[in-house]
Design a protein around this motif. Structure first.
Motif, PDB file in Angstrom:
ATOM      1  N   VAL A  43      -0.709   9.067  16.477  1.00 23.65           N
ATOM      2  CA  VAL A  43      -1.525   8.165  16.105  1.00 23.65           C
ATOM      3  C   VAL A  43      -3.158   8.843  16.232  1.00 23.65           C
ATOM      4  O   VAL A  43      -4.029   8.804  15.400  1.00 23.65           O
ATOM      5  CB  VAL A  43      -1.411   6.626  16.664  1.00 23.65           C
ATOM      6  CG1 VAL A  43      -2.410   5.757  16.159  1.00 23.65           C
ATOM      7  CG2 VAL A  43      -0.145   6.363  16.437  1.00 23.65           C
ATOM      8  N   GLY A  63      -6.820   5.239   8.283  1.00 23.09           N
ATOM      9  CA  GLY A  63      -6.355   6.566   8.010  1.00 23.09           C
ATOM     10  C   GLY A  63      -5.208   6.826   8.791  1.00 23.09           C
ATOM     11  O   GLY A  63      -4.105   7.604   8.857  1.00 23.09           O
ATOM     12  N   SER A  64      -4.865   5.871   9.927  1.00 27.38           N
ATOM     13  CA  SER A  64      -3.972   6.220  10.889  1.00 27.38           C
ATOM     14  C   SER A  64      -2.983   5.034  10.961  1.00 27.38           C
ATOM     15  O   SER A  64      -2.070   4.892  11.747  1.00 27.38           O
ATOM     16  CB  SER A  64      -4.551   6.308  12.558  1.00 27.38           C
ATOM     17  OG  SER A  64      -5.440   4.914  12.486  1.00 27.38           O
ATOM     18  N   TYR A  65      -3.152   4.139   9.943  1.00 23.19           N
ATOM     19  CA  TYR A  65      -2.117   3.030  10.132  1.00 23.19           C
ATOM     20  C   TYR A  65      -0.738   3.125   9.576  1.00 23.19           C
ATOM     21  O   TYR A  65       0.134   2.654  10.394  1.00 23.19           O
ATOM     22  CB  TYR A  65      -2.795   1.784   9.216  1.00 23.19           C
ATOM     23  CG  TYR A  65      -4.006   1.041   9.611  1.00 23.19           C
ATOM     24  CD1 TYR A  65      -4.050  -0.073  10.433  1.00 23.19           C
ATOM     25  CD2 TYR A  65      -5.158   1.431   9.747  1.00 23.19           C
ATOM     26  CE1 TYR A  65      -5.205  -0.692  11.103  1.00 23.19           C
ATOM     27  CE2 TYR A  65      -6.530   1.078  10.174  1.00 23.19           C
ATOM     28  CZ  TYR A  65      -6.219  -0.032  11.009  1.00 23.19           C
ATOM     29  OH  TYR A  65      -7.320  -0.813  11.694  1.00 23.19           O
ATOM     30  N   ALA A  66      -0.794   3.956   8.832  1.00 31.46           N
ATOM     31  CA  ALA A  66       0.734   4.370   8.364  1.00 31.46           C
ATOM     32  C   ALA A  66       1.411   5.235   9.119  1.00 31.46           C
ATOM     33  O   ALA A  66       2.473   4.999   9.791  1.00 31.46           O
ATOM     34  CB  ALA A  66       0.675   5.123   6.830  1.00 31.46           C
ATOM     35  N   VAL A  67       0.650   6.076  10.028  1.00 32.30           N
ATOM     36  CA  VAL A  67       1.146   6.962  11.106  1.00 32.30           C
ATOM     37  C   VAL A  67       1.696   6.039  12.203  1.00 32.30           C
ATOM     38  O   VAL A  67       2.732   6.399  12.943  1.00 32.30           O
ATOM     39  CB  VAL A  67       0.289   7.994  11.451  1.00 32.30           C
ATOM     40  CG1 VAL A  67       0.545   8.598  12.616  1.00 32.30           C
ATOM     41  CG2 VAL A  67      -0.106   8.898  10.166  1.00 32.30           C
ATOM     42  N   ALA A  70      -3.556  11.477  13.850  1.00 31.45           N
ATOM     43  CA  ALA A  70      -4.151  10.965  12.673  1.00 31.45           C
ATOM     44  C   ALA A  70      -5.727  10.380  12.529  1.00 31.45           C
ATOM     45  O   ALA A  70      -6.328  11.024  11.506  1.00 31.45           O
ATOM     46  CB  ALA A  70      -3.393   9.742  12.113  1.00 31.45           C
ATOM     47  N   PRO A  79      -0.048  -2.594  12.693  1.00 35.47           N
ATOM     48  CA  PRO A  79      -1.128  -2.089  11.904  1.00 35.47           C
ATOM     49  C   PRO A  79      -2.053  -3.492  11.979  1.00 35.47           C
ATOM     50  O   PRO A  79      -3.456  -3.209  11.949  1.00 35.47           O
ATOM     51  CB  PRO A  79      -0.592  -2.131  10.476  1.00 35.47           C
ATOM     52  CG  PRO A  79       0.673  -1.317  10.608  1.00 35.47           C
ATOM     53  CD  PRO A  79       1.368  -2.165  11.705  1.00 35.47           C
ATOM     54  N   LEU A 102       5.937  -2.811  11.866  1.00 33.09           N
ATOM     55  CA  LEU A 102       5.445  -3.542  10.915  1.00 33.09           C
ATOM     56  C   LEU A 102       4.186  -4.555  11.239  1.00 33.09           C
ATOM     57  O   LEU A 102       3.058  -4.249  10.566  1.00 33.09           O
ATOM     58  CB  LEU A 102       6.329  -4.389  10.191  1.00 33.09           C
ATOM     59  CG  LEU A 102       7.766  -3.821   9.584  1.00 33.09           C
ATOM     60  CD1 LEU A 102       8.552  -4.667   8.963  1.00 33.09           C
ATOM     61  CD2 LEU A 102       7.142  -2.516   8.575  1.00 33.09           C
ATOM     62  N   ALA A 127       2.601   2.871  12.301  1.00 31.12           N
ATOM     63  CA  ALA A 127       3.798   2.114  11.788  1.00 31.12           C
ATOM     64  C   ALA A 127       4.940   3.121  11.835  1.00 31.12           C
ATOM     65  O   ALA A 127       5.996   2.860  12.406  1.00 31.12           O
ATOM     66  CB  ALA A 127       3.641   1.163  10.557  1.00 31.12           C
ATOM     67  N   LEU A 128       4.652   4.186  10.940  1.00 31.67           N
ATOM     68  CA  LEU A 128       6.100   5.159  11.152  1.00 31.67           C
ATOM     69  C   LEU A 128       6.387   5.747  12.407  1.00 31.67           C
ATOM     70  O   LEU A 128       7.449   5.606  12.874  1.00 31.67           O
ATOM     71  CB  LEU A 128       5.679   6.209  10.295  1.00 31.67           C
ATOM     72  CG  LEU A 128       6.560   7.278   9.904  1.00 31.67           C
ATOM     73  CD1 LEU A 128       7.638   6.448   9.345  1.00 31.67           C
ATOM     74  CD2 LEU A 128       6.197   8.622   9.071  1.00 31.67           C
ATOM     75  N   SER A 129       5.254   6.071  13.286  1.00 35.22           N
ATOM     76  CA  SER A 129       5.648   6.496  14.785  1.00 35.22           C
ATOM     77  C   SER A 129       6.362   5.342  15.435  1.00 35.22           C
ATOM     78  O   SER A 129       7.396   5.829  16.253  1.00 35.22           O
ATOM     79  CB  SER A 129       4.427   7.096  15.473  1.00 35.22           C
ATOM     80  OG  SER A 129       3.575   6.074  15.700  1.00 35.22           O
TER      81      SER A 129
END
Lengths: 257, 255, 206
Positions: A216, A160-164, A219, A149, A146, A166-168
């Motif tokens: 990342v 555009g890579s922030y969600a990826v 992405a 980012p 969390l 955090a998820l990765s």
């Protein structure tokens, strides 16, 4: 040179069979499951313990932020350069931060004797250790994911890579906790297990690092990230299936000293 | 079946049978390695692209093969030790670890030397070299873990678990490193994955690989024997042996 | 129902030295068995082997006639082991510590049971104090509260009298005898001299 037994001597009465018959025996219990109760109680116990010592939860996060701060200072504050290396930096720093808290996963239980009690519980040790690992991820891996980012912004990570990211990290650190717990279990009985622990688990972290940082980067380049995330998921599934057994076996070894 | 397994597990029996096997493997290793080296270094044709520098393959490839095989052998020994409590298996695993690390180092070093004429640098993050480097760390981990315990039994079992965890991970590591490598602009060619090598080039390579394996088996037998003597030093049969009374291993027992 | 823990030809080797060899042992209900021997004679190792923690030994263990490997789950469900370290988390209160131990065996239990168990070991009023603030003797008492909280037939106690005051020692000793009289069984190591009792049997090592 062989010291042998000096005969089991019988002091007091002879075999007290009549005594045993007079009194009602303590009833022998059948093992009656209750695995969920035990797992839940272990989750609650570890969560409570860690939340009471917030410092231990915060340390990896501070470490993460600090390491990320070092890179622009050591390399260059140029956003373009930082953007290129940001995925790797964030992933390596998060991985090291997760490693940092791993040594304490079983150590306090080992020191105060509750680890041997955990081993003697009439429950599968793999399930109970899985509960402990889950708490480690919940309070280390998830907060790191969390927080990443925010540090990404500081490293000029492309949009555009922030969600990826955090998820990765969320997916990947779960595998890291599971694999790392094997190392923590193997070294818990050793006085200076910390450094050895990193030597044992870092090579095993490499696949997670490759696909995590790769996601990342993909992405950023606008490629599909689903393949990377799927492989991270597969690694997690494999770790979930195999690691608990290895952790349990390692704990049984470590308890022998 | 069980009787056989436990006989295999008896250090005394193993000590006897390995004494008989050992010279054969030494002889085979010497013969194969000498033949392979002479053939490979002197008689095999030079590579049309790399010239004579390709001949490093005759050390690099067998060492790399062995480095991976030894890890698998070590994990299998660990499994045998954990399941059947056969101590000889653990002694073998213990002597294999440094041997495997040495082989990994030889593969890395020969790869680096090969890199100089091929890439013009001592180190490239080539997929194979990277996997080898990670393998070296895995070996060092197993060796360090074994050394860290004071209780020998715990050390053996911990090293066995780690070797098994490692062996499950090696294919995953290899696969992911290959993936990583292809993503990051692969070099024009990798060290060894060459199409269609002529027979007079790969035949000596096969001989060298076999020779390295024989050498490994012979060395493992020899070092396991000294490990047996060291660990069983307070056992009756070892003391008799040291006192000069030859312990005979009858042929029936060996069967 | 009877209870029987048997060991046949038990041998334990530590660092090329035999702690004990060829040890035959049988523990039945209604007995207090005290393992005796000088320091380093393998008392703790023996208790750990008997409670299934140490696997590095030779010989066989039986629980009610069945090999330990097969009967392990039933054995663990009836075992209460207290080791050198009390197994008490300093960050948790005595109540929370006990709740975990109760849950480990699959029972949720309730607060009243735990309060009562704590009262019996003389810790009334300390229920919610973090265990880290308690003295060593009080922590040991929290662990001993498990004896009444989670009734088990077989008690394996490694130096249970450590750090306990004189009153506590008398109470605990009485508790051991009562347990044996009720048909339970106690395996104990201690440097404290136990009062002679017809139920007491000694086994000496080393």
């Amino acid at each position: 040179m062989h010291s042998s037994l000096h005969g089991a001597s019988n002091s007091g009465s002879s075999q007290s069979s009549e005594t045993a018959q007079q009194v009602s025996a303590v009833p022998l219990r059948e093992h009656n499951g209750g695995l969920m109760t035990a797992v839940k109680a272990t989750l609650v116990r570890d969560l409570t313990l860690l939340l009471r010592r917030r410092g231990e939860v915060l340390n990896p996060l501070v470490f993460f932020a600090l390491v990320i701060t070092l890179f622009p200072i050591a390399i260059s504050p140029d956003p373009e350069l930082l953007a290129v290396i940001a995925p790797g930096l964030l992933w390596v720093a998060a991985l090291l931060a997760a490693l940092l808290s791993l040594d304490s996963l079983f150590r306090s239980d080992y020191d105060d004797g509750s680890l041997e009690q955990l081993l003697l519980a009439p429950q599968p040790l793999a399930a109970l250790s899985l509960a402990k690992v889950a708490v480690h991820w919940l309070l280390t891996g998830l907060p790191l994911a969390l927080m990443a980012p925010i540090l990404g912004i500081m490293l000029a990570l492309p949009a555009g890579s922030y969600a990826v990211l955090a998820l990765s990290l969320a997916l990947g650190t779960a595998s890291l906790s599971l694999i790392g717990a094997i190392g923590a279990a193997l070294t818990v009985g050793l006085a200076r297990g910390g450094v050895l622990l990193s030597l044992l688990v870092l090579p095993l972290y490499i696949p997670v690092l490759i696909f995590g940082a790769g996601a990342v980067q993909a992405a950023i380049f606008g490629e599909g990230v689903s393949a990377h995330l799927a492989i991270l998921g597969a690694l997690l599934a494999a770790s979930l299936m195999l690691a608990p057994w290895a952790i349990a076996a390692s704990l049984r070894i470590s308890i022998n000293g | 079946m069980w009787a056989f397994i436990h006989k295999l597990g008896s250090p005394k029996w193993f000590y006897g049978i390995s004494a008989k096997l050992q010279p054969w493997f030494w002889a085979a290793a010497a013969l194969l390695i000498v033949t392979g080296s002479l053939w490979g270094l002197a008689f095999a044709p030079a590579d049309y692209q790399q010239g004579n520098s390709f001949r490093i393959i005759y050390v690099h490839v067998p060492a790399a093969f062995l480095a991976q095989s030894i890890f698998i052998a070590m994990a299998v020994s660990g499994l045998v030790f954990m399941v059947w409590k056969i101590k000889v298996a653990d002694m073998a695993a213990a002597v294999m670890a440094p041997l495997g690390a040495a082989m990994t180092f030889v593969a890395l070093f020969s790869g680096a030397v090969w890199g100089v004429p091929t890439w013009g640098t001592w180190w490239m993050w080539d997929a194979r070299l990277t996997s080898m480097l990670i393998l070296l760390f895995l070996y060092l981990g197993v060796i360090a873990l074994r050394g860290a315990f004071t209780s020998r039994d715990s050390a053996s079992r911990a090293a066995s678990v780690l070797a098994m965890v490692g062996v499950i991970n090696i294919p995953i590591i290899k696969y992911s490193v290959d993936w990583w490598y292809t993503l990051h602009q692969p070099a024009s060619f990798t060290l060894t994955s060459r199409p269609a090598m002529p027979t007079e080039m790969w035949l000596p390579l096969v001989i060298m690989v076999l020779g390295f394996y024989c050498f490994f088996i012979a060395l493992t037998l020899m070092r396991t024997r000294s490990e047996i003597l060291r660990r069983e030093a307070n056992k009756h049969w070892v003391q008799e042996l040291v006192a000069g009374q030859v312990v005979k291993v009858p042929a029936e027992e060996a069967r | 129902m009877s209870l029987c823990l048997q060991a046949r030809q038990l041998a334990c080797e530590r660092d090329d030295r035999w702690l004990f060899q060829g040890l035959d042992l049988e523990v039945r209900n209604g007995e207090i068995v005290r393992i005796e021997g000088p320091n380093g004679s393998g008392k703790t190792s023996l208790l750990k082997i008997l409670s299934g923690q140490l696997s590095d030994y030779q010989g066989e263990l039986f629980w009610n006639g069945a090999a330990m490997n097969e009967a392990r789950e039933h054995f663990l469900a009836n075992l209460l082991y207290l080791g050198h370290a009390p197994g008490i988390k300093s960050g948790l209160s005595p109540l929370e510590n006990l709740a975990w131990y109760q849950a480990l065996s699959g029972e949720s239990g309730n607060e009243d049971q735990r309060l009562e168990a704590l009262e019996q070991v003389g810790l009334a009023g300390f229920e919610d104090v973090p265990a880290g603030q308690l003295s060593a003797g009080q922590q040991r008492r929290v662990a001993l509260a498990r004896l009444t909280l989670t009734p088990r037939a077989l008690w394996v106690l490694d130096e249970p009298f450590t750090a306990i005051d004189r009153h506590g020692v008398v109470d605990l000793e009485r508790q051991l005898v009562a347990h044996a009289q009720a048909g339970g069984c106690v395996l104990v190591t201690t440097h404290h001299e136990l009062t002679a009792s017809p139920l007491l049997r000694r086994i000496s090592l080393g």
